[in-house]
Scaffold this motif. Sequence first.
Motif, mmCIF file in Angstrom:
data_model
loop_
_atom_site.group_PDB
_atom_site.id
_atom_site.type_symbol
_atom_site.label_atom_id
_atom_site.label_comp_id
_atom_site.label_asym_id
_atom_site.label_seq_id
_atom_site.Cartn_x
_atom_site.Cartn_y
_atom_site.Cartn_z
ATOM 1 N N ASP A 1 0.849 -1.192 0.000
ATOM 2 C CA ASP A 1 0.000 0.000 0.000
ATOM 3 C C ASP A 1 0.877 1.231 0.000
ATOM 4 O O ASP A 1 2.107 1.132 0.159
ATOM 5 N N VAL B 1 -4.484 -1.736 -2.865
ATOM 6 C CA VAL B 1 -4.414 -1.254 -4.240
ATOM 7 C C VAL B 1 -3.829 -2.339 -5.136
ATOM 8 O O VAL B 1 -2.816 -2.950 -4.804
ATOM 9 N N THR C 1 -2.497 -2.455 -9.038
ATOM 10 C CA THR C 1 -2.193 -1.516 -10.118
ATOM 11 C C THR C 1 -2.819 -1.961 -11.437
ATOM 12 O O THR C 1 -3.157 -3.127 -11.638
ATOM 13 N N GLU D 1 -8.330 4.098 -7.555
ATOM 14 C CA GLU D 1 -7.180 4.826 -7.039
ATOM 15 C C GLU D 1 -6.624 5.601 -8.233
ATOM 16 O O GLU D 1 -5.951 5.023 -9.081
ATOM 17 N N TYR E 1 -6.981 -0.019 -8.814
ATOM 18 C CA TYR E 1 -8.279 -0.172 -8.167
ATOM 19 C C TYR E 1 -8.102 -0.894 -6.838
ATOM 20 O O TYR E 1 -7.137 -1.627 -6.625
ATOM 21 N N ARG E 2 -9.075 -0.681 -5.947
ATOM 22 C CA ARG E 2 -9.035 -1.272 -4.614
ATOM 23 C C ARG E 2 -10.429 -1.812 -4.304
ATOM 24 O O ARG E 2 -11.416 -1.084 -4.400
#
Length: 229
Positions: free
Chosen positions: A99, A172, A174, A218, A223-224
């Motif tokens: 993170d 997160v 990527t 993000e 994305y998370r």
Amino acid sequence: MNQSRILVVDDEPQIQRFLKPSLTAAGYDVIEASTGAEALKAVATQAPDIVILDLGLPDMDGKEVIASLRGWSDIPIVILSARDRESEKIAALDLGADDYVEKPFGIGELTARIRTALRHRGRDDAIPTVMEIDGLTIDPIKRNVSREGETVHLTPKEYDLLLLLSRHVGRVVTHRTLLTSVWGPAHGDDLHYLRVFIGQLRQKIERDPTQPRIVRTEPGVGYRMAEQD
């Protein structure tokens, strides 16, 4: 009280003076390092449970520390840095950081990221159990996704994308990791392709796709997936 041991790697004395009492008060055992070399030695000899790592160290770039650690350790790494360029975040995450928290930061945000990273230590390659997120149920054993009892029909790629995010819930992932894992290395730079699929996925799983609560963006990084209910 939490007995996890945290290694804080930062060459700014004021950051160390702030973090050590704050994290100690939260129940953590805190050890410190001010250089990359000290950090690598501390992980090898003092067995911390997680590393909080600044990227701007006096002897080496923090990304070199990540790369070195990932050669022999799966210890969670949370970046804490004033570098706010998207390229820096992406590079650190792609190297294996869990993170990224920007300076200036709130201690509440940092401890939340620490808890998430510790919860998911060693789970990246595991098949997750049934998950419940904002009314959505994901059952990886049955390969079934449903919302409030109604089956959600996903394409194979949509399902693979959702499952990958669920394996890193709260963290997160990527763009490049998602693209290469789901579509293969040749698609590592196809950001528009990924955005289209994320949009389609949100249309099927979110209560309100215009304000997603399950798959969160993000900006510029990835994305998370939200934490389980």
